[in-house]
Design a protein around this motif. Structure first.
Motif, PDB file in Angstrom:
ATOM      1  N   PRO A   1       0.815  -1.218   0.000  1.00  0.00           N
ATOM      2  CA  PRO A   1       0.000   0.000   0.000  1.00  0.00           C
ATOM      3  C   PRO A   1       0.848   1.267   0.000  1.00  0.00           C
ATOM      4  O   PRO A   1       2.018   1.246   0.396  1.00  0.00           O
ATOM      5  N   MET A   2       0.259   2.357  -0.422  1.00  0.00           N
ATOM      6  CA  MET A   2       0.849   3.681  -0.232  1.00  0.00           C
ATOM      7  C   MET A   2       0.381   4.169   1.136  1.00  0.00           C
ATOM      8  O   MET A   2      -0.808   4.117   1.447  1.00  0.00           O
ATOM      9  N   ILE A   3       1.308   4.613   1.952  1.00  0.00           N
ATOM     10  CA  ILE A   3       0.978   5.080   3.302  1.00  0.00           C
ATOM     11  C   ILE A   3       0.733   6.586   3.269  1.00  0.00           C
ATOM     12  O   ILE A   3       1.598   7.361   2.868  1.00  0.00           O
ATOM     13  N   LEU A   4      -0.459   6.988   3.687  1.00  0.00           N
ATOM     14  CA  LEU A   4      -0.838   8.399   3.722  1.00  0.00           C
ATOM     15  C   LEU A   4      -1.400   8.729   5.097  1.00  0.00           C
ATOM     16  O   LEU A   4      -1.561   7.847   5.946  1.00  0.00           O
ATOM     17  N   ARG A   5      -1.693  10.001   5.324  1.00  0.00           N
ATOM     18  CA  ARG A   5      -2.287  10.434   6.595  1.00  0.00           C
ATOM     19  C   ARG A   5      -3.791  10.612   6.429  1.00  0.00           C
ATOM     20  O   ARG A   5      -4.278  10.912   5.335  1.00  0.00           O
ATOM     21  N   ARG A   6      -4.546  10.407   7.511  1.00  0.00           N
ATOM     22  CA  ARG A   6      -5.987  10.591   7.459  1.00  0.00           C
ATOM     23  C   ARG A   6      -6.313  11.996   6.943  1.00  0.00           C
ATOM     24  O   ARG A   6      -5.690  12.974   7.352  1.00  0.00           O
ATOM     25  N   GLY A   7      -7.274  12.063   6.042  1.00  0.00           N
ATOM     26  CA  GLY A   7      -7.614  13.329   5.403  1.00  0.00           C
ATOM     27  C   GLY A   7      -6.964  13.495   4.041  1.00  0.00           C
ATOM     28  O   GLY A   7      -7.229  14.467   3.338  1.00  0.00           O
ATOM     29  N   ALA A   8      -6.104  12.540   3.654  1.00  0.00           N
ATOM     30  CA  ALA A   8      -5.422  12.621   2.358  1.00  0.00           C
ATOM     31  C   ALA A   8      -6.428  12.531   1.217  1.00  0.00           C
ATOM     32  O   ALA A   8      -7.451  11.849   1.316  1.00  0.00           O
TER      33      ALA A   8
ATOM     34  N   TRP B   1     -12.420   2.249  -5.152  1.00  0.00           N
ATOM     35  CA  TRP B   1     -13.177   1.183  -4.530  1.00  0.00           C
ATOM     36  C   TRP B   1     -12.898   1.233  -3.035  1.00  0.00           C
ATOM     37  O   TRP B   1     -11.743   1.317  -2.624  1.00  0.00           O
ATOM     38  N   GLY B   2     -13.946   1.203  -2.210  1.00  0.00           N
ATOM     39  CA  GLY B   2     -13.693   1.210  -0.768  1.00  0.00           C
ATOM     40  C   GLY B   2     -14.667   2.046   0.020  1.00  0.00           C
ATOM     41  O   GLY B   2     -15.731   2.444  -0.466  1.00  0.00           O
ATOM     42  N   LYS B   3     -14.278   2.354   1.276  1.00  0.00           N
ATOM     43  CA  LYS B   3     -15.174   3.032   2.218  1.00  0.00           C
ATOM     44  C   LYS B   3     -15.503   4.473   1.845  1.00  0.00           C
ATOM     45  O   LYS B   3     -16.521   5.013   2.268  1.00  0.00           O
ATOM     46  N   SER B   4     -14.640   5.126   1.081  1.00  0.00           N
ATOM     47  CA  SER B   4     -14.819   6.563   0.838  1.00  0.00           C
ATOM     48  C   SER B   4     -15.807   6.880  -0.277  1.00  0.00           C
ATOM     49  O   SER B   4     -16.116   8.039  -0.511  1.00  0.00           O
ATOM     50  N   VAL B   5     -16.300   5.836  -0.984  1.00  0.00           N
ATOM     51  CA  VAL B   5     -17.216   6.077  -2.106  1.00  0.00           C
ATOM     52  C   VAL B   5     -18.549   5.382  -1.864  1.00  0.00           C
ATOM     53  O   VAL B   5     -18.658   4.457  -1.055  1.00  0.00           O
ATOM     54  N   LYS B   6     -19.568   5.846  -2.580  1.00  0.00           N
ATOM     55  CA  LYS B   6     -20.909   5.273  -2.429  1.00  0.00           C
ATOM     56  C   LYS B   6     -21.027   3.922  -3.120  1.00  0.00           C
ATOM     57  O   LYS B   6     -21.811   3.069  -2.710  1.00  0.00           O
ATOM     58  N   PHE B   7     -20.264   3.747  -4.193  1.00  0.00           N
ATOM     59  CA  PHE B   7     -20.277   2.463  -4.906  1.00  0.00           C
ATOM     60  C   PHE B   7     -18.884   2.217  -5.486  1.00  0.00           C
ATOM     61  O   PHE B   7     -18.146   3.156  -5.779  1.00  0.00           O
TER      62      PHE B   7
ATOM     63  N   LEU C   1      -9.699  15.247  -7.920  1.00  0.00           N
ATOM     64  CA  LEU C   1      -8.498  15.413  -7.089  1.00  0.00           C
ATOM     65  C   LEU C   1      -8.819  15.670  -5.623  1.00  0.00           C
ATOM     66  O   LEU C   1      -8.050  15.307  -4.738  1.00  0.00           O
ATOM     67  N   ASP C   2      -9.960  16.314  -5.347  1.00  0.00           N
ATOM     68  CA  ASP C   2     -10.263  16.705  -3.974  1.00  0.00           C
ATOM     69  C   ASP C   2     -11.014  15.629  -3.190  1.00  0.00           C
ATOM     70  O   ASP C   2     -11.429  15.860  -2.056  1.00  0.00           O
ATOM     71  N   HIS C   3     -11.151  14.452  -3.759  1.00  0.00           N
ATOM     72  CA  HIS C   3     -11.845  13.360  -3.056  1.00  0.00           C
ATOM     73  C   HIS C   3     -11.002  12.865  -1.878  1.00  0.00           C
ATOM     74  O   HIS C   3      -9.829  12.536  -2.035  1.00  0.00           O
ATOM     75  N   VAL C   4     -11.603  12.798  -0.689  1.00  0.00           N
ATOM     76  CA  VAL C   4     -10.904  12.354   0.524  1.00  0.00           C
ATOM     77  C   VAL C   4     -10.973  10.841   0.631  1.00  0.00           C
ATOM     78  O   VAL C   4     -12.060  10.253   0.542  1.00  0.00           O
TER      79      VAL C   4
END
Length: 354
Positions: A296-303, A326-332, A339-342
């Motif tokens: 994985p790429m390691i980032l900080r919360r809020g990235a 794909w994952g928790k941050s999207v609706k589907f 670019l500004d998607h958290v």
């Protein structure tokens, strides 16, 4: 009266004045003027100052060890990272920032040992201003004391506060939009302890005579001033008390982690707390038409997606078209985002570029 004398006069008047509803307005103006004068004095100092310390950030996050001289910061750096920072029994052994790298759970955490911060550092003692200015790059501050000088924790915190650091605090929920005319219009979503008169007088001290002010917390005088200045450093912090092997009976503050850097006591607990405080997330990359990468790429919360692009290549942001996530941050799954998607921990990201 020069700026330094005026600062001392204001500090003394604030100390002498009891805080209550009757004096709130007066204290608010005094604190606003004091903060403004301190800012002016610091700007003048920066123009005159010569050599300064510099910290080059590396890895996934930067942690700075801050404390009085001879509390064992260099020994702690060496124990955590295997660095070779000079260790001695006399003060000011560390004369410039010394880096090391800690690898933990896939994250590369840069640990920096800086020269000791002493009482009066924020006013320039012991090259304190240069040291405190350099550590503004920190993603996490670890305040280090030893069992024989636990009182230095509060002294270091005071110097950090005076230098504009706000430890374990969030930015004030105060939003100011200046306007040319119309006076000051204060709106709030919560019940305020401060009077509107006090708020307006503090704003006027900073030459804000017209503007829209939205307040979403029961703001104090100090936090209102911080919001107006906008240059405070909001950074998480951990406190450790070193050398517990030499004085096991020492009284340790409840929020501090007792350690022995030399004997490696509780270092595993400290490392875990550093990792937790840094709030890392793991983001997995999936090339267009390819498989998900294992590492994985390691980032900080809020990235955001933009942060992923910057890590991949310096031109990626400019050439960015869209991303799929794909994952928790999207609706589907497979949702197109900008670019500004958290992002959230565990997300899978595909970047599409021109």
């Amino acid at each position: 009266m020069d700026v330094a004398e005026e600062i001392r006069r204001l500090e003394e008047e604030i100390r002498r004045t009891p805080y209550n509803k009757a004096t709130e307005h007066h204290i608010g103006r005094l604190k606003a003027k004091l903060a403004r004068l301190r800012e002016e004095a610091e700007k003048q100092r920066r123009k005159k100052s010569g050599e300064a310390y510099a910290i080059k950030k590396e890895g996934d996050a930067t942690v700075v060890l801050v404390g009085y001289p001879s509390v064992g910061k260099s020994t702690l750096l060496n124990a955590l990272t295997g660095a070779k920072s000079e260790v001695a029994d006399y003060a000011f052994t560390t004369l410039k920032p010394t880096p090391g790298m800690l690898e933990y759970k896939g994250a590369k955490i840069q640990i920096i040992d800086v020269p000791g911060v002493i009482e009066g550092a924020s006013q320039g003692r012991g090259r304190g201003r240069e040291i405190l200015s350099a550590i503004r790059v920190a993603d996490l501050i670890v305040i280090v004391a030893d069992v024989f000088n636990v009182h230095t924790i509060d002294l270091v915190k005071k110097e950090l506060y005076n230098a504009g650091f706000r430890l374990n605090e969030k930015k004030p929920e105060v939003y100011i939009k200046k306007t040319v005319t119309g006076g000051i219009n204060v709106k709030t979503t919560v019940k305020l302890s401060l009077s509107e008169e006090t708020i307006k007088s503090i704003l006027r001290e900073y030459k804000i005579h017209s503007g829209e002010v939205l307040i979403r917390e029961d703001v104090t005088i100090d936090r209102l001033i911080d919001a107006i200045l906008g240059n405070r450093v909001y950074v998480p912090a951990i406190t450790v008390v070193n050398k517990i092997d030499l004085y096991p009976e020492a009284e340790i503050p409840k929020d501090a982690i007792p350690i022995s850097a030399e004997k490696r006591i509780n270092l595993d607990k400290l490392v875990e707390e550093i990792y937790r405080k840094l709030e890392f997330i793991r983001v997995y990359l999936k090339p267009p038409g390819g498989k998900v990468e294992e590492e994985p790429m390691i980032l900080r919360r809020g990235a955001k997606v933009e942060d992923v692009c910057k890590r991949l290549h310096r031109d990626m942001v400019e050439n960015f078209k869209y991303a799929k996530v794909w994952g928790k941050s999207v609706k589907f799954d497979g949702q197109r985002v900008g670019l500004d998607h958290v992002l959230e921990d565990g997300d899978i990201v595909t970047i599409y570029a021109k």
